[in-house]
Design an enzyme around this catalytic site. Structure first.
Site, PDB file in Angstrom:
ATOM      1  N   HIS A 163       0.815  -1.232   0.000  1.00 35.85           N
ATOM      2  CA  HIS A 163       0.000   0.000   0.000  1.00 35.85           C
ATOM      3  C   HIS A 163       0.848   1.282   0.000  1.00 35.85           C
ATOM      4  O   HIS A 163       0.370   2.329   0.417  1.00 35.85           O
ATOM      5  CB  HIS A 163      -0.958   0.046   1.211  1.00 35.85           C
ATOM      6  CG  HIS A 163      -2.093  -0.933   1.151  1.00 35.85           C
ATOM      7  ND1 HIS A 163      -1.981  -2.241   1.506  1.00 35.85           N
ATOM      8  CD2 HIS A 163      -3.382  -0.767   0.779  1.00 35.85           C
ATOM      9  CE1 HIS A 163      -3.144  -2.856   1.366  1.00 35.85           C
ATOM     10  NE2 HIS A 163      -4.022  -1.994   0.920  1.00 35.85           N
ATOM     11  N   GLY A 212      -0.982  -1.961  -6.023  1.00 39.20           N
ATOM     12  CA  GLY A 212      -1.810  -3.072  -5.518  1.00 39.20           C
ATOM     13  C   GLY A 212      -3.185  -2.624  -5.099  1.00 39.20           C
ATOM     14  O   GLY A 212      -4.151  -3.364  -5.216  1.00 39.20           O
ATOM     15  N   HIS A 269     -11.791  -7.095  -5.683  1.00 42.39           N
ATOM     16  CA  HIS A 269     -12.016  -6.174  -4.567  1.00 42.39           C
ATOM     17  C   HIS A 269     -12.757  -4.931  -5.075  1.00 42.39           C
ATOM     18  O   HIS A 269     -12.266  -4.207  -5.946  1.00 42.39           O
ATOM     19  CB  HIS A 269     -10.645  -5.800  -4.002  1.00 42.39           C
ATOM     20  CG  HIS A 269     -10.672  -5.025  -2.741  1.00 42.39           C
ATOM     21  ND1 HIS A 269     -10.740  -3.652  -2.723  1.00 42.39           N
ATOM     22  CD2 HIS A 269     -10.635  -5.419  -1.447  1.00 42.39           C
ATOM     23  CE1 HIS A 269     -10.728  -3.233  -1.468  1.00 42.39           C
ATOM     24  NE2 HIS A 269     -10.666  -4.292  -0.668  1.00 42.39           N
ATOM     25  N   GLU A 321     -13.519  -9.035  -0.137  1.00 38.97           N
ATOM     26  CA  GLU A 321     -14.299  -7.784  -0.183  1.00 38.97           C
ATOM     27  C   GLU A 321     -14.673  -7.485  -1.621  1.00 38.97           C
ATOM     28  O   GLU A 321     -14.465  -6.378  -2.127  1.00 38.97           O
ATOM     29  CB  GLU A 321     -13.474  -6.643   0.418  1.00 38.97           C
ATOM     30  CG  GLU A 321     -12.944  -6.952   1.818  1.00 38.97           C
ATOM     31  CD  GLU A 321     -12.224  -5.774   2.469  1.00 38.97           C
ATOM     32  OE1 GLU A 321     -11.367  -5.165   1.811  1.00 38.97           O
ATOM     33  OE2 GLU A 321     -12.532  -5.467   3.635  1.00 38.97           O
ATOM     34  N   GLU A 337     -19.398  -2.593   1.025  1.00 40.43           N
ATOM     35  CA  GLU A 337     -18.583  -1.739   1.898  1.00 40.43           C
ATOM     36  C   GLU A 337     -18.887  -0.257   1.677  1.00 40.43           C
ATOM     37  O   GLU A 337     -19.122   0.178   0.548  1.00 40.43           O
ATOM     38  CB  GLU A 337     -17.098  -2.028   1.611  1.00 40.43           C
ATOM     39  CG  GLU A 337     -16.154  -1.254   2.507  1.00 40.43           C
ATOM     40  CD  GLU A 337     -14.675  -1.553   2.195  1.00 40.43           C
ATOM     41  OE1 GLU A 337     -14.388  -2.593   1.560  1.00 40.43           O
ATOM     42  OE2 GLU A 337     -13.824  -0.746   2.589  1.00 40.43           O
ATOM     43  N   CYS A 405     -10.796   2.517   7.157  1.00 34.48           N
ATOM     44  CA  CYS A 405     -10.967   3.182   5.856  1.00 34.48           C
ATOM     45  C   CYS A 405     -12.336   3.834   5.692  1.00 34.48           C
ATOM     46  O   CYS A 405     -12.449   4.966   5.237  1.00 34.48           O
ATOM     47  CB  CYS A 405     -10.721   2.185   4.731  1.00 34.48           C
ATOM     48  SG  CYS A 405     -11.709   0.683   4.832  1.00 34.48           S
ATOM     49  N   CYS A 406     -13.399   3.095   6.066  1.00 36.14           N
ATOM     50  CA  CYS A 406     -14.760   3.582   5.799  1.00 36.14           C
ATOM     51  C   CYS A 406     -15.070   4.833   6.616  1.00 36.14           C
ATOM     52  O   CYS A 406     -15.802   5.709   6.166  1.00 36.14           O
ATOM     53  CB  CYS A 406     -15.780   2.507   6.118  1.00 36.14           C
ATOM     54  SG  CYS A 406     -15.649   1.075   5.033  1.00 36.14           S
TER      55      CYS A 406
HETATM   56 ZN   LIG Z   1     -13.748   0.971   3.773  1.00 34.61          ZN
END
Ligand SMILES: [Zn+2]
Length: 802
Positions: A163, A212, A269, A321, A337, A405-406
């Protein structure tokens, strides 16, 4: 100085405050009217944006502090002992996204205190940047003991999970937002130093690692728009073109299994995917690349026809995901998500800017009012990561996630909502969303001041009041939403049961006018005068939605929609706090009623329906009539965990009836599994379709392996029992549970647990009940001891006792 920089850029037309270049020749032909020019004063969005500013942003900042995300930067700068660090190498991005959201918020609401906090954060980030521009605290902090996702060589593991480029992408997005909001270069300079390192390290003949987790492509496009430095755009294109096209093996998971121009289906994803499609749209708009456009149009059709939840959510499965197969849209285990919904808004907004077709805004509106908004609680400090469409009470918004993240994504998205209302192309003004607001819009024809008067989404009347008119004529393009034309979604995945179109009226100064329809817009061109009032009357009917028959999870069910709002039934509004047992006839009449005191004010829907209950010794269900009440899906789970359903059964076969009074259902369940929400699964009499059925509650011991666990029934009174049946949970090959290695059944005898004397016992298998018969005993309870497999965990769907 700060205003000078910004006003020069704005005046020269190089950028708008959303960072989109004005030069239509080399960018999207349609440009959004920046959100800073659109001021909401409605009762739906304005309070939510206020909660985001007052609660969510400070809350996320506090959490970033508490969890050590800000310390990571101090540690990388050598200003703090390293010690224990946070969990994920992408934790830096939460701080970036927080700054982005706060910057957006500053644009509409100046706040010197917040601006100062951001400056402090930015100086901490600057200190953590390595001299050559590299910025990635997880390496800089601990270069000698790297996280397993990180290679000793920079970038080498980015195609996998490091990442590094994902961090760069969010840094670029946030830095541009901050620069445009404040005019200060402090954060932008950090981003440019990092971007220039990418220019030195990547490109033809240099490092050829594909990102990625996509997002750097969008970020580079944004940097290009602000600086005009073409190398940034070239690098964004390079990052797209090396996917599936180099020596590094790719995968569907990260959309690197093929060259991007050879991709025609949405796979892998979902957040990675939708960020990539957005990045492809940006690069296509800026370069004129037709192949990218062809690919993302095909992928968009694939999503619309096969992979979109009614709530606008994408990503059906928690495994990776990811997008599922066509029509694989389970409700209770839906992943959907929050980040994927945000990414899906980005993607659809770009598709609109490219094509000027209202169908993309139809999808955007669906996501916005449903699957995206459900991601945050009304209080602004509880969050969903997955957004399921059904629950038996096992789901609950969280205060935080290890992978946050969300949460940070939500805080940065909310302040930008006003930017999706209007867009323009020369003297054509697109009115995309309906929100009570005032706006100042610059058209080539002149200055336009516009007021929207509406109680949307609860009412379908919209008034557009011209407060100041340009001297020359211009065209208004009013979006006539798909739902107002009896079209649930573009394509055949969902349809309204009622196909009869209702009249749509457009009035000018009180008189009906003629208009033509183009790409979903009512087009009205004239010379407008101050005081002109354009009125749109949309038929806000209650619609029953049915899914394509190939979506097996929605067979014999309908959903309710009114305007853009998708509804659900939830426990607190219905008898016995239960909704999974409810059946409502397909032809049932439904009433709408506004409740100002419920869930901050919502339109509720009610119908006559019935609850179903199993009976002992007969398969006939007991039915009793009741009123069924539905609330907007986005507002569910604000009154605790409980049952919820979007897709309401109209046939008994689709309902989950209340259990019949049996020895098991009357028992009290306890277990070595301490999550109380799982216990209900044992004796709910839900018939699993297979061992890996995840459309109900089941009890499992994951992530425990190779231990002996137990679950116990305490009977309501002593019973004589002689058999049991078990349906094991097994989510192989991808999940962590398999059928048990063995089990033993014990009964309560004078305060001790004693093994039953087995007379017959089935082998342990999946996808069927396994029975055990034993010498009858009179007892107050049974206990099941389960031996977990050596390398997996185990679980149970149902335990029947006779
Ligand atoms: Zn998220």
């Amino acid at each position: 100085m700060r205003n000078f920089c910004l006003s020069i850029l704005l005046a020269t037309g190089l950028i708008t405050q959303t960072g989109i270049a004005q030069d239509a020749q080399h960018d999207y032909p349609i440009q959004p009217v920046p959100f800073t020019k659109v001021h909401f004063h409605d009762a739906f969005w304005a309070p939510k944006i206020e909660v985001n500013a007052k609660v969510s942003i400070p809350y996320t900042l506090q959490k970033c502090r508490e969890t050590g995300r800000i310390d990571n930067f101090l540690k990388a700068a050598g200003k703090m002992p390293v010690g224990k660090i946070t969990e994920y190498p992408f934790d830096d991005t939460d701080v970036y996204k927080l700054i982005e959201g706060a910057s957006y918020s500053l644009q509409t609401k100046p706040d010197p205190e917040l601006e100062k906090t951001l400056d402090t954060l930015i100086s901490i980030i600057a200190d953590a940047q390595e001299p050559d521009g590299y910025l990635y605290t997880f390496r800089t902090m601990k270069p000698d003991t790297l996280h397993p996702w990180i290679s000793p060589k920079r970038w080498e593991k980015d195609p996998d999970l490091s990442h590094e480029l994902y961090n760069s992408g969010h840094l670029f997005e946030a830095a541009v937002a901050h620069y445009l909001a404040t005019g200060k270069r402090n954060f932008l300079d950090i981003a440019l130093k990092n971007a220039d390192l990418l220019l030195r390290d990547f490109g033809p003949g240099k490092a050829a690692y594909f990102p990625g987790h996509q997002v750097v492509e969008m970020g580079l496009a944004r940097l290009y728009r602000v600086t005009g430095k073409k190398e940034y755009l070239d690098l964004a294109k390079f990052f797209l073109d090396i996917r599936g096209n180099g020596n590094i093996k790719g995968s569907e998971y990260s959309q690197s299994h093929k060259m991007v121009t050879d991709q025609h289906e949405a796979v892998g994803h979902a957040v990675r995917a939708a960020y990539m499609y957005t990045g492809m749209a940006d690069v296509a708009a800026l370069t004129g690349n037709k192949e990218y456009i062809n690919a993302i149009q095909d992928i968009w059709k694939d999503v619309m026809e096969h992979k979109l939840y009614l709530t606008g959510g994408i990503g059906a499965t928690g495994h990776g995901e990811a997008f599922g197969a066509a029509y694989q849209l389970p409700n209770m285990s839906a992943y959907a998500e929050t980040c994927a919904s945000i990414a899906n808004v980005y993607w659809n907004s770009r598709m609109f800017l490219m094509n000027g077709d209202a169908q993309y805004v139809d999808v955007l509106e669906r996501i916005l009012y449903n699957g995206l908004l459900s991601g945050v609680s009304l209080s602004g400090d509880r969050f969903f990561y997955p957004n399921p469409l059904a629950s038996m009470g096992q789901h609950q918004r969280s205060a935080w996630f290890g992978c946050a993240c969300c949460i940070s994504n939500m805080t940065r998205f909310m302040p930008s909502v006003p930017g999706y209302v209007y867009a323009k192309k020369e003297n054509d003004l697109y009115v995309n969303l309906y929100v009570a607001s005032t706006s100042d819009i610059e058209l080539p024809a002149g200055k336009l001041q516009l007021e929207q008067v509406t109680e949307y989404p609860w009412k379908g009347q919209v008034g557009l009041l011209i407060k100041q008119a340009p001297s020359k004529s211009f065209t208004v393009r009013l979006r006539i939403p798909g739902w107002a034309r009896q079209e649930a979604v573009p394509g055949s995945l969902y349809a309204f049961l009622d196909t009869q179109r209702k009249p749509i009226r457009i009035l000018l100064n009180g008189k009906a006018i003629e208009y033509k329809m183009e790409k979903g817009y009512a087009v009205i061109n004239r010379s407008w005068k101050k005081g002109d009032k354009l009125e749109l009357e949309l038929p806000l009917e209650i619609e029953k939605v049915i899914a394509n028959q190939q979506v097996k999870d929605n067979i014999n069910r309908f959903a309710l929609q009114r305007g853009p709002i998708v509804y659900c039934i939830e426990g607190p509004d219905n008898k016995d706090n239960a909704v999974n047992n409810i059946v409502v006839d397909r032809s049932a009449g439904i009433q709408a009623n506004y409740e100002p005191d419920l869930l901050n004010g919502v339109m509720v829907l009610t119908a006559k329906g019935s609850s179903t209950k199993r009976q002992v010794n007969t398969s006939t269900l007991l039915r009793s009539e009741q009123t069924v009440k539905a609330i907007p899906y986005y507002s569910w789970n604000n009154r605790g965990a409980g049952e919820m359903q979007v897709w309401i059964p109209y046939a008994e076969s689709a309902a989950m009836p209340m259990p019949a009074p049996t020895i098991a259902s009357k028992s009290t369940v306890s277990s070595s599994q301490k999550n109380p929400r799982m216990l209900k699964g044992m004796n709910d009499q839900y018939e699993p379709s297979s061992s890996q059925d995840r459309n109900s509650i089941y009890l499992h011991w994951w992530p425990k392996e190779n231990t002996t666990e137990w679950v116990q029934y305490d009977f309501d009174q002593p019973q004589t029992v002689q058999s049991s049946k078990f349906y094991w949970f097994d989510d192989g090959p991808f999940g962590g549970c398999r059928i048990p290695a063995g089990y033993q059944l014990l009964y309560e005898k004078e305060g001790n647990w004693v093994p039953v004397e087995v007379e017959q016992q089935d082998a342990i298998t999946k996808d069927a009940y396994n029975s055990i018969r034993f010498k009858p005993v009179k007892t107050k309870g049974l206990r099941l001891e389960v031996k977990l497999p050596e390398k997996h965990s185990a679980g149970i769907h149902e335990w029947i006792v006779n």
